[in-house]
Design an enzyme around this catalytic site. Structure first.
Site, PDB file in Angstrom:
ATOM      1  N   ASP A 281       0.828  -1.221   0.000  1.00 22.05           N
ATOM      2  CA  ASP A 281       0.000   0.000   0.000  1.00 22.05           C
ATOM      3  C   ASP A 281       0.855   1.262   0.000  1.00 22.05           C
ATOM      4  O   ASP A 281       0.366   2.341   0.355  1.00 22.05           O
ATOM      5  CB  ASP A 281      -0.908   0.006   1.236  1.00 22.05           C
ATOM      6  CG  ASP A 281      -2.336  -0.408   0.896  1.00 22.05           C
ATOM      7  OD1 ASP A 281      -2.573  -0.778  -0.265  1.00 22.05           O
ATOM      8  OD2 ASP A 281      -3.206  -0.356   1.784  1.00 22.05           O
ATOM      9  N   ASP A 340       3.325  -9.274   9.255  1.00 23.67           N
ATOM     10  CA  ASP A 340       3.623  -7.865   9.008  1.00 23.67           C
ATOM     11  C   ASP A 340       5.018  -7.725   8.402  1.00 23.67           C
ATOM     12  O   ASP A 340       5.820  -8.669   8.436  1.00 23.67           O
ATOM     13  CB  ASP A 340       3.516  -7.069  10.300  1.00 23.67           C
ATOM     14  CG  ASP A 340       2.067  -6.768  10.668  1.00 23.67           C
ATOM     15  OD1 ASP A 340       1.189  -7.025   9.818  1.00 23.67           O
ATOM     16  OD2 ASP A 340       1.811  -6.294  11.789  1.00 23.67           O
ATOM     17  N   ASP A 342       7.781  -6.417   9.198  1.00 24.99           N
ATOM     18  CA  ASP A 342       9.005  -6.575   9.984  1.00 24.99           C
ATOM     19  C   ASP A 342       9.131  -7.964  10.603  1.00 24.99           C
ATOM     20  O   ASP A 342      10.035  -8.195  11.413  1.00 24.99           O
ATOM     21  CB  ASP A 342       9.062  -5.523  11.093  1.00 24.99           C
ATOM     22  CG  ASP A 342       7.899  -5.634  12.062  1.00 24.99           C
ATOM     23  OD1 ASP A 342       6.767  -5.779  11.577  1.00 24.99           O
ATOM     24  OD2 ASP A 342       8.117  -5.563  13.280  1.00 24.99           O
ATOM     25  N   ASP A 434      -7.562  -6.582  13.669  1.00 23.87           N
ATOM     26  CA  ASP A 434      -7.219  -7.906  14.177  1.00 23.87           C
ATOM     27  C   ASP A 434      -8.119  -8.308  15.343  1.00 23.87           C
ATOM     28  O   ASP A 434      -8.606  -9.441  15.422  1.00 23.87           O
ATOM     29  CB  ASP A 434      -5.740  -7.954  14.572  1.00 23.87           C
ATOM     30  CG  ASP A 434      -5.324  -6.748  15.399  1.00 23.87           C
ATOM     31  OD1 ASP A 434      -6.199  -5.927  15.758  1.00 23.87           O
ATOM     32  OD2 ASP A 434      -4.114  -6.609  15.670  1.00 23.87           O
TER      33      ASP A 434
END
Length: 699
Positions: A281, A340, A342, A434
């Site tokens: 994104d 994610d 990282d 989430d």
């Protein structure tokens, strides 16, 4: 008995062998005591020679003591010089902060959903309390100088017979009026608020204690989730390799995209049974080009990976995941795993998680634990590690073991796609997508499993600005969700106790009451009680119970025990951010819809890529090596970005720092020992955080 005459053949040492070595090379001196030669010379010829030997020994011992004292003086001087240099460095950093004039107001000015008046309303209230406390402190100091340190009996006498205290004077009259107002109106209200917060505090402390006891029971009995079939047997036979979709949502995260893509592409799973979606994104063209180039490299190496970019970026992360799940080919996959940008899963991540779904049709989610590659980077990351270790080791594990429900952590989890579809899929209505999907899936009757022994490496935010924005999102979103989900919870078909757990424990106690009492009790009621001594706050509330709760929180991370005092102070300091976020989410204020991607440093990317290179085949090794060659370019980009980062001054934290320090000065007049020290250290903690001295320091 005849005396022994063979003493000359023995080595006799008198005194203690001492080695003295100064740290400065110009003053290095070593002295080692040797056998006492004076005794050898004296033979046994008389008491006079023996007395002389003793005097010589005392002389040597005196010289050794002198050198030891010099060594201690040298070390003390070194400590003083270190403290002086640290103080000078701290003063220089503070001067730079003040001279730069960058505040959190400047950082928040780019969010259009919140008006400036609304954004500063909370800060205005804190300033009102601050100026009121300064005024009252001056008032009380003047009264103290007049000798008006009064007990309850003297206060009543002052109100009844004011002339005996000279209230004809203006100041004395005003002070008498203040005493009456304080006793009749302010003290009862403040005492009621204090008692309410104390009750809430004790309830929350009991909840923490019960969670810790349950965690101890799990460890003592060695309880853990177990798959219905032997994992190794199924994997070796190749009978259970279902179709898995892996999604990596990211947004302008050029610091970490290489390590996450490389780690996911090296998962030990048949490539025909896995598809990796890189959901980018990013609105930065350079970042888009870098990520797409990385995906192309892994495609050439045979990885089943694809790049997706949305032109219309709606719904933040939830909108990104929802868009990816609408692809036609998703129907061919049974499970979806989310990482994610990282996160760096180990190669056997899928083999450790997917087997729990076999022949367990009620299971909707398997969540792994987070581990942190930079937990020892600075004081801020160490304190975050304490909180998150308690969250995973205690909260998630206990809820997963006894309730089969917990909040999805947004990453490092495997979902059954059927469960997501049954709950309505991803929704963009809150900033905690989430938690939203986890609650809706739970209301449909699906079960969750938490694996405490399966870890996934990730990063902690290293700057206070990034951590503050992360916490704001984590504490405003649950209140938005609670408003939206409450009718669904009440209408759902789950059992009464599960509904009670969701409403009272999951939402109210841990998401609303905790930030409310923490801020109200320690940042408002406690300092105000110093100016209204009639409202009492016992010492066990100020010191002993918070210390016990902090000790419970730190038990899952025993290596962090030396940081228990900074942790206690920092948690109270963060209460202002969490309280502000909770109010914003509960009343749907503008900042509740603020979504800022947590900034990453990517410190571990190079080492992780090197480890991946060693495990790859020849072709993959060449590709990974070429990835490493791009790291210097990425490093240069990071240096350019770091120039745009700044340490800021946080006005709410600074205002509260001066409020608490003012209250600590007032507590000296009333001789509140434990209250004074708590307010003093808590005020210093707010001052350190307000000047942005706790996390990453940007030159």
């Amino acid at each position: 008995m005849s005396p022994s005459f063979d003493w000359w053949g023995k080595e006799v040492h008198r005194g203690t062998s001492v080695v003295v070595k100064m740290e400065n090379p110009n003053w290095s001196i070593s002295e080692i005591s040797s056998p006492n030669d004076d005794d050898d010379e004296c033979g046994g010829d008389g008491e006079l020679l023996r007395n002389g030997a003793r005097k010589g020994s005392r002389g040597k011992n005196a010289k050794q003591i002198t050198w030891v004292l010099l060594l201690k003086a040298h070390r003390a001087a070194g400590c003083l010089s270190s403290l002086a240099s640290a103080t000078i460095g701290l003063a220089s950093a503070v001067r730079r902060r003040v001279a730069a004039g960058r505040t959190d107001y400047d950082a928040a000015g780019s969010h259009p959903n919140e008006s400036p008046a609304l954004r500063t309303r909370f800060y205005f209230c804190i300033k009102v309390f601050l100026w009121l406390s300064v005024l009252l402190l001056g008032f009380e100091v003047a009264a103290h100088l007049h000798g008006w340190h009064l007990g309850a009996a003297e206060l009543q006498r002052l109100l009844v017979v004011p002339s005996s205290f000279g209230v004809r004077e203006l100041f004395a009259s005003l002070y008498a009026e203040w005493l009456g107002l304080r006793m009749v109106y302010i003290a009862p209200l403040l005492q009621f608020l204090a008692n309410t917060c104390v009750v809430l505090f004790l309830i929350q402390s009991a909840d923490r204690l019960i969670l810790c006891l349950a965690c101890f029971w799990i460890r003592f009995n060695k309880l853990k989730p177990r798959p219905k079939h032997a994992v190794d047997k199924d994997l070796e036979s190749g009978d259970y390799f279902p179709m898995v979709l892996i999604q990596i949502p990211m947004c302008n995260e050029r610091e970490v995209y290489q390590q996450s893509i490389a780690a996911v592409c090296n998962l030990d799973w048949p490539r025909s049974n896995v598809l990796v979606q890189v959901l980018d994104d990013s609105d930065d063209p350079l970042t888009q080009a870098l990520i797409k180039e990385e995906v192309d490299k892994w495609q050439k190496n045979g990885a089943n990976i694809m790049y997706r970019h949305r032109e219309i970026r709606e719904g933040y992360k939830a909108g990104n995941l929802k868009s990816a799940m609408n692809c036609s080919y998703v129907k061919d996959y049974e499970f979806v795993t989310i990482f994610d940008a990282d996160f760096q899963p180990s190669p056997d991540f899928l083999k450790q998680t997917i087997p729990y779904f076999k022949d367990n049709e009620e299971l909707g989610l398997v969540q792994a634990r987070w581990a942190f590659v930079n937990k020892d980077e600075n004081l801020l990351t160490r304190l975050q590690n304490i909180n998150l270790c308690f969250h995973f080791e205690v909260e998630q594990q206990v809820n997963g073991m006894f309730l089969n429900f917990f909040g999805f952590n947004g990453t490092a989890g495997v979902w059954r796609i059927k469960a997501l579809e049954d709950a309505g899929g991803w929704l963009e209505r809150t900033t905690v997508e989430d938690m939203d999907i986890a609650v809706r899936v739970h209301l449909k009757g699906w079960k969750f499993i938490f694996l405490n022994d399966v870890e996934c490496q990730c990063e902690l935010p290293e700057s206070y600005e990034a951590y503050r924005k992360q916490q704001h999102r984590w504490h405003s979103g649950p209140m938005q969700l609670f408003r939206l989900c409450l009718p669904d919870i009440l209408r759902s078909k789950i059992g009464f106790w599960k509904k009670a757990n969701l409403i009272f424990l999951f939402f109210l106690l841990r998401k609303l009451i905790l930030p409310f009492y923490s801020f109200t009790l320690f940042c408002v009621i406690l300092p105000m009680s110093m100016f209204v001594p009639e409202a009492e706050l016992p010492a066990w509330i100020v010191c002993y119970i918070p210390a016990t709760v902090s000790l419970l929180n730190i038990l899952p991370a025993p290596s962090s025990f030396p940081f228990i005092v900074p942790y206690l102070l920092f948690e109270n300091t963060m209460s202002v951010t969490k309280f502000n976020a909770m109010i914003s989410g509960l009343f749907q204020l503008g900042s509740a819809y603020e979504w800022v991607v947590t900034k990453k440093s990517g410190r571990s990317s190079e080492g992780d890529l090197y480890s991946l290179v060693e495990k790859e085949s020849d072709n993959q090794r060449e590709a990974s090596t070429s990835d490493l060659e791009t790291l210097p370019n990425s490093a240069s980009i990071l240096k350019e970005d770091s120039k745009q980062k700044h340490n800021r001054i946080y006005r709410k934290e600074l205002a509260l720092a001066f409020l608490l320090l003012t209250a600590s000065a007032r507590s000296l007049l009333s001789a509140h020992g434990i209250h004074f020290y708590f307010l003093l250290f808590q005020g210093v903690s707010f001052l350190v955080v307000g000047l942005d001295l706790i996390g990453q320091q940007i030159e």
